[in-house]
Design a protein around this motif. Structure first.
Motif, PDB file in Angstrom:
ATOM      1  N   LEU A  81      94.137   6.695 -26.192  1.00  0.00           N
ATOM      2  CA  LEU A  81      94.419   8.077 -25.997  1.00  0.00           C
ATOM      3  C   LEU A  81      94.511   8.120 -24.342  1.00  0.00           C
ATOM      4  CD1 LEU A  81      93.862  10.336 -27.162  1.00  0.00           C
ATOM      5  CD2 LEU A  81      91.520  10.853 -26.868  1.00  0.00           C
ATOM      6  N   LEU A  82      93.931   7.570 -23.190  1.00  0.00           N
ATOM      7  CA  LEU A  82      94.096   7.814 -21.984  1.00  0.00           C
ATOM      8  C   LEU A  82      95.259   6.982 -21.772  1.00  0.00           C
ATOM      9  CD1 LEU A  82      90.601   6.428 -20.197  1.00  0.00           C
ATOM     10  CD2 LEU A  82      91.859   8.567 -20.403  1.00  0.00           C
ATOM     11  N   LEU A  83      95.694   5.750 -22.502  1.00  0.00           N
ATOM     12  CA  LEU A  83      97.869   5.410 -21.861  1.00  0.00           C
ATOM     13  C   LEU A  83      98.456   6.756 -22.798  1.00  0.00           C
ATOM     14  CD1 LEU A  83      99.431   3.960 -20.964  1.00  0.00           C
ATOM     15  CD2 LEU A  83      99.897   2.583 -23.391  1.00  0.00           C
ATOM     16  N   THR A  84      98.169   7.952 -23.886  1.00  0.00           N
ATOM     17  CA  THR A  84      98.918   8.391 -24.376  1.00  0.00           C
ATOM     18  C   THR A  84      98.723   9.953 -23.174  1.00  0.00           C
ATOM     19  OG1 THR A  84      99.040   8.061 -26.769  1.00  0.00           O
ATOM     20  CG2 THR A  84      99.516  10.281 -26.405  1.00  0.00           C
ATOM     21  N   SER A  85      97.477  10.302 -22.481  1.00  0.00           N
ATOM     22  CA  SER A  85      98.075  11.082 -21.725  1.00  0.00           C
ATOM     23  C   SER A  85      98.626  11.106 -20.547  1.00  0.00           C
ATOM     24  CB  SER A  85      96.463  11.253 -21.373  1.00  0.00           C
ATOM     25  OG  SER A  85      96.022  12.149 -20.336  1.00  0.00           O
ATOM     26  N   TRP A  86      98.021   9.906 -19.981  1.00  0.00           N
ATOM     27  CA  TRP A  86      99.610   9.002 -19.360  1.00  0.00           C
ATOM     28  C   TRP A  86     100.523   9.342 -19.314  1.00  0.00           C
ATOM     29  CZ3 TRP A  86     103.286   5.099 -18.178  1.00  0.00           C
ATOM     30  CH2 TRP A  86     103.045   4.578 -16.659  1.00  0.00           C
ATOM     31  N   LEU A  87     101.377   8.950 -20.632  1.00  0.00           N
ATOM     32  CA  LEU A  87     102.449   8.693 -20.881  1.00  0.00           C
ATOM     33  C   LEU A  87     103.027  10.290 -21.215  1.00  0.00           C
ATOM     34  CD1 LEU A  87     102.552   6.452 -23.704  1.00  0.00           C
ATOM     35  CD2 LEU A  87     104.026   6.350 -21.516  1.00  0.00           C
ATOM     36  N   CYS A  88     102.407  10.967 -21.752  1.00  0.00           N
ATOM     37  CA  CYS A  88     102.558  12.677 -21.798  1.00  0.00           C
ATOM     38  C   CYS A  88     102.498  13.180 -20.237  1.00  0.00           C
ATOM     39  CB  CYS A  88     101.386  13.401 -22.538  1.00  0.00           C
ATOM     40  SG  CYS A  88     101.513  13.104 -24.050  1.00  0.00           S
ATOM     41  N   ASP A  89     102.004  13.016 -18.904  1.00  0.00           N
ATOM     42  CA  ASP A  89     102.016  13.506 -17.954  1.00  0.00           C
ATOM     43  C   ASP A  89     103.625  12.660 -17.237  1.00  0.00           C
ATOM     44  OD1 ASP A  89     101.067  14.846 -15.496  1.00  0.00           O
ATOM     45  OD2 ASP A  89     101.200  12.957 -14.754  1.00  0.00           O
ATOM     46  N   LYS A  90     104.386  11.416 -17.863  1.00  0.00           N
ATOM     47  CA  LYS A  90     105.447  11.245 -17.272  1.00  0.00           C
ATOM     48  C   LYS A  90     106.191  11.910 -17.928  1.00  0.00           C
ATOM     49  CE  LYS A  90     103.310   8.220 -14.590  1.00  0.00           C
ATOM     50  NZ  LYS A  90     103.525   8.731 -12.964  1.00  0.00           N
ATOM     51  N   LEU A  91     106.081  11.951 -19.207  1.00  0.00           N
ATOM     52  CA  LEU A  91     107.586  12.909 -20.526  1.00  0.00           C
ATOM     53  C   LEU A  91     107.281  14.319 -19.970  1.00  0.00           C
ATOM     54  CD1 LEU A  91     106.665  10.768 -23.515  1.00  0.00           C
ATOM     55  CD2 LEU A  91     108.701  10.796 -21.652  1.00  0.00           C
ATOM     56  N   ASP A  92     106.638  15.377 -18.855  1.00  0.00           N
ATOM     57  CA  ASP A  92     106.535  16.092 -18.989  1.00  0.00           C
ATOM     58  C   ASP A  92     105.501  17.115 -19.673  1.00  0.00           C
ATOM     59  OD1 ASP A  92     106.673  18.417 -16.860  1.00  0.00           O
ATOM     60  OD2 ASP A  92     107.992  18.732 -16.800  1.00  0.00           O
ATOM     61  N   LEU A  93     104.615  16.335 -20.296  1.00  0.00           N
ATOM     62  CA  LEU A  93     104.035  16.831 -21.655  1.00  0.00           C
ATOM     63  C   LEU A  93     103.233  17.610 -21.520  1.00  0.00           C
ATOM     64  CD1 LEU A  93     105.268  14.736 -24.659  1.00  0.00           C
ATOM     65  CD2 LEU A  93     105.881  16.914 -24.199  1.00  0.00           C
ATOM     66  N   SER A  94     102.624  19.053 -22.008  1.00  0.00           N
ATOM     67  CA  SER A  94     101.077  19.363 -20.727  1.00  0.00           C
ATOM     68  C   SER A  94      99.567  18.807 -21.821  1.00  0.00           C
ATOM     69  CB  SER A  94     101.226  20.955 -20.853  1.00  0.00           C
ATOM     70  OG  SER A  94     101.689  21.214 -21.984  1.00  0.00           O
ATOM     71  N   PHE A  95      99.177  17.918 -21.930  1.00  0.00           N
ATOM     72  CA  PHE A  95      98.593  17.023 -23.010  1.00  0.00           C
ATOM     73  C   PHE A  95      98.279  16.435 -21.527  1.00  0.00           C
ATOM     74  CE2 PHE A  95      96.519  13.913 -24.955  1.00  0.00           C
ATOM     75  CZ  PHE A  95      96.063  14.465 -25.931  1.00  0.00           C
ATOM     76  N   HIS A  96      96.282  16.680 -20.961  1.00  0.00           N
ATOM     77  CA  HIS A  96      95.512  15.798 -20.847  1.00  0.00           C
ATOM     78  C   HIS A  96      94.432  15.763 -21.019  1.00  0.00           C
ATOM     79  CE1 HIS A  96      94.180  13.653 -16.104  1.00  0.00           C
ATOM     80  NE2 HIS A  96      93.624  14.765 -16.630  1.00  0.00           N
ATOM     81  N   VAL A  97      93.743  14.329 -21.134  1.00  0.00           N
ATOM     82  CA  VAL A  97      92.478  13.372 -21.139  1.00  0.00           C
ATOM     83  C   VAL A  97      91.689  13.786 -19.435  1.00  0.00           C
ATOM     84  CG1 VAL A  97      90.909  12.197 -22.254  1.00  0.00           C
ATOM     85  CG2 VAL A  97      93.038  12.267 -23.237  1.00  0.00           C
ATOM     86  N   GLU A  98      91.075  14.148 -19.476  1.00  0.00           N
ATOM     87  CA  GLU A  98      90.004  13.617 -18.276  1.00  0.00           C
ATOM     88  C   GLU A  98      89.566  13.038 -17.408  1.00  0.00           C
ATOM     89  OE1 GLU A  98      89.263  15.304 -14.506  1.00  0.00           O
ATOM     90  OE2 GLU A  98      90.528  16.858 -15.762  1.00  0.00           O
ATOM     91  N   GLY A  99      88.895  12.076 -18.409  1.00  0.00           N
ATOM     92  CA  GLY A  99      88.493  11.004 -17.576  1.00  0.00           C
ATOM     93  C   GLY A  99      87.246  10.174 -19.075  1.00  0.00           C
ATOM     94  N   PHE A 100      87.226   9.074 -19.170  1.00  0.00           N
ATOM     95  CA  PHE A 100      86.856   7.509 -19.916  1.00  0.00           C
ATOM     96  C   PHE A 100      85.651   8.213 -21.125  1.00  0.00           C
ATOM     97  CE2 PHE A 100      84.545   3.736 -21.609  1.00  0.00           C
ATOM     98  CZ  PHE A 100      85.559   3.632 -22.007  1.00  0.00           C
ATOM     99  N   TRP A 101      84.819   9.172 -20.285  1.00  0.00           N
ATOM    100  CA  TRP A 101      83.934   9.719 -21.681  1.00  0.00           C
ATOM    101  C   TRP A 101      84.327  10.413 -22.548  1.00  0.00           C
ATOM    102  CZ3 TRP A 101      80.906   5.419 -22.935  1.00  0.00           C
ATOM    103  CH2 TRP A 101      80.644   4.873 -21.921  1.00  0.00           C
ATOM    104  N   THR A 102      85.423  10.782 -21.886  1.00  0.00           N
ATOM    105  CA  THR A 102      85.979  12.449 -22.918  1.00  0.00           C
ATOM    106  C   THR A 102      87.126  11.620 -23.347  1.00  0.00           C
ATOM    107  OG1 THR A 102      86.087  13.769 -20.868  1.00  0.00           O
ATOM    108  CG2 THR A 102      87.311  14.492 -22.663  1.00  0.00           C
ATOM    109  N   ALA A 103      87.456  10.700 -23.439  1.00  0.00           N
ATOM    110  CA  ALA A 103      88.769  10.061 -24.428  1.00  0.00           C
ATOM    111  C   ALA A 103      87.782   8.913 -24.978  1.00  0.00           C
ATOM    112  CB  ALA A 103      89.224   8.480 -23.463  1.00  0.00           C
ATOM    113  N   VAL A 104      86.748   8.848 -24.990  1.00  0.00           N
ATOM    114  CA  VAL A 104      85.500   7.858 -25.988  1.00  0.00           C
ATOM    115  C   VAL A 104      85.486   8.737 -27.645  1.00  0.00           C
ATOM    116  CG1 VAL A 104      83.890   7.195 -26.694  1.00  0.00           C
ATOM    117  CG2 VAL A 104      85.376   5.970 -24.815  1.00  0.00           C
TER     118      VAL A 104
END
Length: 125
Positions: A81-104
């Protein structure tokens, strides 16, 4: 093709529920249509991450799966999920996960909802 569409819809539904339940998982957009399109694109990115990266990570961390009796799956899902958030940031998609425990927490919600949606949707593969 049908199986791919079903999996993408299940991922989109699961991501929508995680966005709705967890405050630090965000999807922004100016209109509902734009958010829906972004959600589908994020679901596609998430599906590609799960198809390409997740098996490699699971293979390399197999001893941890055995040692923790499968609980390490939560960590792997969070990392995907964190990798998806990072990739979406690179692809300019407005999806973000704030931290590890949020991702868990998000990964746990996505796993449960995706499982339930996959049970409900037809699978012709």
């Amino acid at each position: 093709m049908t199986n791919f569409l079903v999996k993408t819809l299940a991922n989109a539904a699961a991501l929508a529920v995680a966005i709705w339940l967890v405050a630090d998982i965000t999807l922004t957009g100016d209109s509902t249509g734009r958010k829906a399109l972004t959600l589908i694109l994020v679901a596609l990115v998430f599906g590609l991450v799960n198809i390409i990266v997740k098996p490699v990570v699971k293979l390399l961390s197999f001893p941890l799966f055995v040692l923790t009796l499968g609980l390490f799956t939560l960590v792997v899902n969070a990392l995907m999920l964190l990798l998806t958030s990072w990739l979406c940031d690179k692809l300019d998609l407005s999806f973000h996960v704030e931290g590890f425990w949020t991702a868990v927490v998000g990964g746990l919600i996505i796993s449960v909802v995706s499982w339930a949606v996959n049970l409900a949707l037809p699978d012709n593969d």
